[in-house]
Design a protein around this motif. Structure first.
Motif, PDB file in Angstrom:
ATOM      1  N   LYS A  91      46.147  43.085  28.739  1.00 24.16           N
ATOM      2  CA  LYS A  91      44.803  43.651  28.634  1.00 24.16           C
ATOM      3  C   LYS A  91      43.786  42.581  29.006  1.00 24.16           C
ATOM      4  N   GLY A  92      42.534  43.004  29.159  1.00 26.90           N
ATOM      5  CA  GLY A  92      41.486  42.065  29.542  1.00 26.90           C
ATOM      6  C   GLY A  92      41.317  42.017  31.048  1.00 26.90           C
ATOM      7  N   VAL A  93      40.866  40.860  31.543  1.00 24.54           N
ATOM      8  CA  VAL A  93      40.622  40.668  32.979  1.00 24.54           C
ATOM      9  C   VAL A  93      41.551  39.593  33.514  1.00 24.54           C
ATOM     10  N   LEU A  94      42.235  39.886  34.599  1.00 30.28           N
ATOM     11  CA  LEU A  94      43.111  38.940  35.285  1.00 30.28           C
ATOM     12  C   LEU A  94      42.460  38.580  36.612  1.00 30.28           C
ATOM     13  N   LYS A  95      42.229  37.290  36.824  1.00 29.71           N
ATOM     14  CA  LYS A  95      41.542  36.835  38.041  1.00 29.71           C
ATOM     15  C   LYS A  95      42.548  36.182  38.985  1.00 29.71           C
ATOM     16  N   ILE A  96      42.650  36.738  40.186  1.00 28.29           N
ATOM     17  CA  ILE A  96      43.656  36.287  41.159  1.00 28.29           C
ATOM     18  C   ILE A  96      42.966  35.810  42.429  1.00 28.29           C
ATOM     19  N   SER A  97      43.427  34.679  42.952  1.00 26.26           N
ATOM     20  CA  SER A  97      42.970  34.174  44.246  1.00 26.26           C
ATOM     21  C   SER A  97      44.132  34.261  45.229  1.00 26.26           C
ATOM     22  N   ALA A  98      43.850  34.702  46.473  1.00 22.62           N
ATOM     23  CA  ALA A  98      44.914  34.841  47.470  1.00 22.62           C
ATOM     24  C   ALA A  98      44.354  34.646  48.876  1.00 22.62           C
ATOM     25  N   PRO A  99      45.169  34.145  49.812  1.00 22.01           N
ATOM     26  CA  PRO A  99      44.732  34.069  51.205  1.00 22.01           C
ATOM     27  C   PRO A  99      44.389  35.461  51.724  1.00 22.01           C
ATOM     28  N   PRO A 100      43.434  35.556  52.651  1.00 29.21           N
ATOM     29  CA  PRO A 100      42.906  36.863  53.066  1.00 29.21           C
ATOM     30  C   PRO A 100      43.955  37.880  53.515  1.00 29.21           C
ATOM     31  N   VAL A 101      44.892  37.487  54.380  1.00 26.95           N
ATOM     32  CA  VAL A 101      45.800  38.475  54.952  1.00 26.95           C
ATOM     33  C   VAL A 101      46.783  39.004  53.919  1.00 26.95           C
ATOM     34  N   ILE A 102      47.527  38.124  53.281  1.00 28.18           N
ATOM     35  CA  ILE A 102      48.504  38.593  52.294  1.00 28.18           C
ATOM     36  C   ILE A 102      47.796  39.170  51.068  1.00 28.18           C
ATOM     37  N   GLY A 103      46.595  38.666  50.791  1.00 27.97           N
ATOM     38  CA  GLY A 103      45.836  39.190  49.668  1.00 27.97           C
ATOM     39  C   GLY A 103      45.383  40.614  49.877  1.00 27.97           C
ATOM     40  N   ALA A 104      44.946  40.914  51.105  1.00 31.04           N
ATOM     41  CA  ALA A 104      44.435  42.255  51.412  1.00 31.04           C
ATOM     42  C   ALA A 104      45.550  43.269  51.635  1.00 31.04           C
ATOM     43  N   THR A 105      46.779  42.795  51.770  1.00 30.92           N
ATOM     44  CA  THR A 105      47.889  43.715  52.028  1.00 30.92           C
ATOM     45  C   THR A 105      48.865  43.716  50.849  1.00 30.92           C
ATOM     46  N   HIS A 106      49.816  42.803  50.852  1.00 31.58           N
ATOM     47  CA  HIS A 106      50.891  42.806  49.859  1.00 31.58           C
ATOM     48  C   HIS A 106      50.384  42.619  48.432  1.00 31.58           C
ATOM     49  N   ILE A 107      49.470  41.654  48.223  1.00 30.17           N
ATOM     50  CA  ILE A 107      49.002  41.391  46.865  1.00 30.17           C
ATOM     51  C   ILE A 107      48.209  42.576  46.339  1.00 30.17           C
ATOM     52  N   THR A 108      47.333  43.146  47.175  1.00 31.23           N
ATOM     53  CA  THR A 108      46.528  44.291  46.741  1.00 31.23           C
ATOM     54  C   THR A 108      47.410  45.488  46.417  1.00 31.23           C
ATOM     55  N   ARG A 109      48.431  45.734  47.238  1.00 33.02           N
ATOM     56  CA  ARG A 109      49.341  46.853  46.948  1.00 33.02           C
ATOM     57  C   ARG A 109      50.059  46.642  45.613  1.00 33.02           C
ATOM     58  N   ALA A 110      50.470  45.398  45.369  1.00 34.77           N
ATOM     59  CA  ALA A 110      51.132  45.100  44.102  1.00 34.77           C
ATOM     60  C   ALA A 110      50.169  45.300  42.933  1.00 34.77           C
ATOM     61  N   VAL A 111      48.923  44.865  43.106  1.00 35.01           N
ATOM     62  CA  VAL A 111      47.908  45.034  42.056  1.00 35.01           C
ATOM     63  C   VAL A 111      47.711  46.508  41.731  1.00 35.01           C
ATOM     64  N   VAL A 112      47.617  47.341  42.761  1.00 36.51           N
ATOM     65  CA  VAL A 112      47.411  48.781  42.548  1.00 36.51           C
ATOM     66  C   VAL A 112      48.542  49.370  41.709  1.00 36.51           C
ATOM     67  N   GLU A 113      49.772  49.040  42.051  1.00 36.51           N
ATOM     68  CA  GLU A 113      50.915  49.576  41.309  1.00 36.51           C
ATOM     69  C   GLU A 113      50.971  49.017  39.889  1.00 36.51           C
ATOM     70  N   PHE A 114      50.613  47.744  39.740  1.00 34.67           N
ATOM     71  CA  PHE A 114      50.638  47.116  38.419  1.00 34.67           C
ATOM     72  C   PHE A 114      49.601  47.754  37.497  1.00 34.67           C
ATOM     73  N   LEU A 115      48.419  48.043  38.039  1.00 31.96           N
ATOM     74  CA  LEU A 115      47.363  48.650  37.222  1.00 31.96           C
ATOM     75  C   LEU A 115      47.723  50.072  36.789  1.00 31.96           C
ATOM     76  N   LYS A 116      48.536  50.752  37.588  1.00 36.73           N
ATOM     77  CA  LYS A 116      48.938  52.116  37.225  1.00 36.73           C
ATOM     78  C   LYS A 116      49.731  52.146  35.929  1.00 36.73           C
ATOM     79  N   ILE A 117      50.460  51.069  35.650  1.00 34.22           N
ATOM     80  CA  ILE A 117      51.306  51.050  34.452  1.00 34.22           C
ATOM     81  C   ILE A 117      50.682  50.248  33.310  1.00 34.22           C
ATOM     82  N   HIS A 118      49.493  49.641  33.563  1.00 36.95           N
ATOM     83  CA  HIS A 118      48.814  48.874  32.514  1.00 36.95           C
ATOM     84  C   HIS A 118      47.339  49.282  32.481  1.00 36.95           C
TER      85      HIS A 118
END
Length: 302
Positions: A91-118
């Motif tokens: 719970k709370g706020v999780l702050k993530i830093s990522a390089p633009p390309v992998i951040g906008a693709t793989h990391i963002t997709r993972a974040v979306v799925e992770f938020l669905k279950i939390h």
């Protein structure tokens, strides 16, 4: 008296610089703080402080004991936190830093799925070329590509991504297809500063690792810039397959030197310190490692 309590009092008094100040911070009397320290010194058979009417200084034994006490108390704090966190949802706020390309693709997709279950968690994603100062910027997790230059960082390897050298069909028609890594010295090689070491492309050969110094007409710290330049015939690029895989499938780019296995690009999660990770950080790291790595049987990011 309880030794752990004595250690806690000792650390607080040592940090505060006086019995009175340390006692106030703990909400106990100066006399009680003094009693704890005397009991501790008695059990150790050594003085921890040199006391005068005007100053309070650690002895050599005290300075060494302070360091050990701080570590013991930290370990206990982490152990207790671990037990508590195992029973708590992220719970709370999780702050993530990522390089633009992998951040906008793989990391963002993972974040979306992770938020669905939390549902009680919020995530801030910062896309930037370098991890930045994690503590000053309040970053919980930074995604880092390539070799870790700073060995003091606490890091967890999440996955690897194959690297390929490729160019547009037009470029290869005009300038020829390199057959060996050495031939790259006569080609325009588009350099991605974000992948260390700069200007050095590494290849595995029968005789060992071969390092080629390259240069070209475009240099940048953004992978998409040189990807676009390569598609438009300005030179060869060395990039991870998660960036150029689609272009290769569409025929916009063609892989060369595929007889030479390139060392893969490591993907790490970096975090600020070694203290016990909060539930939100630990849970997301576990999820992300599965998402990027062996998820669906994939050994690495394609």
């Amino acid at each position: 008296m309880d030794k752990l309590t004595g250690m806690t009092v000792f650390v607080r008094v040592a940090k505060a610089g006086s019995f009175a100040a340390g006692a106030r911070e703990l909400g106990i009397s100066r006399a009680m703080a003094t009693k704890h320290i005397m009991q501790l010194e008695g059990s150790l058979g050594s003085r921890l402080f040199n006391r005068t009417t005007r100053s309070l200084n650690l002895t050599d034994v005290g300075a060494s004991y302070l360091e050990r006490c701080q570590q013991v108390l930290l370990d206990i704090e982490e152990m207790e936190a671990a037990v508590t966190q195992l029973q708590t949802e992220p719970k709370g706020v999780l702050k993530i830093s990522a390089p633009p390309v992998i951040g906008a693709t793989h990391i963002t997709r993972a974040v979306v799925e992770f938020l669905k279950i939390h549902p009680d968690l919020k995530i801030d994603i910062i896309l930037q070329g370098s991890p930045g100062d994690l503590i000053d910027e309040g970053i919980d997790i930074a995604i880092y590509l390539g070799a870790l230059d700073d060995t003091s960082m606490v890091a967890r390897k999440l996955a690897t991504s194959p690297l390929v050298v490729c160019a547009s069909p037009d470029y290869l028609v005009k300038h020829g297809i390199p057959k060996t890594p050495e031939e790259l010295e006569h080609h325009s090689c588009l350099v991605n500063w974000a992948i260390a070491p700069r200007h050095k492309w590494q290849f595995r050969t029968e005789t060992g690792l071969k390092i080629i110094t390259v240069s070209g007409r475009v240099q940048t710290n953004a992978a998409h810039s040189i990807r676009i330049a390569a598609i438009n015939g300005l030179g060869l690029v060395m990039l991870p397959t998660y960036i150029v895989g689609g272009d290769i499938e569409k025929g916009l780019l063609k892989v060369v030197l595929d007889d030479y296995a390139l060392p893969p690009l490591d993907i790490h999660a970096v975090y600020p310190h070694r203290k016990y990770l909060s539930t939100k950080v630990r849970s997301f790291l576990d999820f992300l490692q599965e998402w990027l790595g062996p998820r669906a049987g994939r050994p690495s990011i394609e």
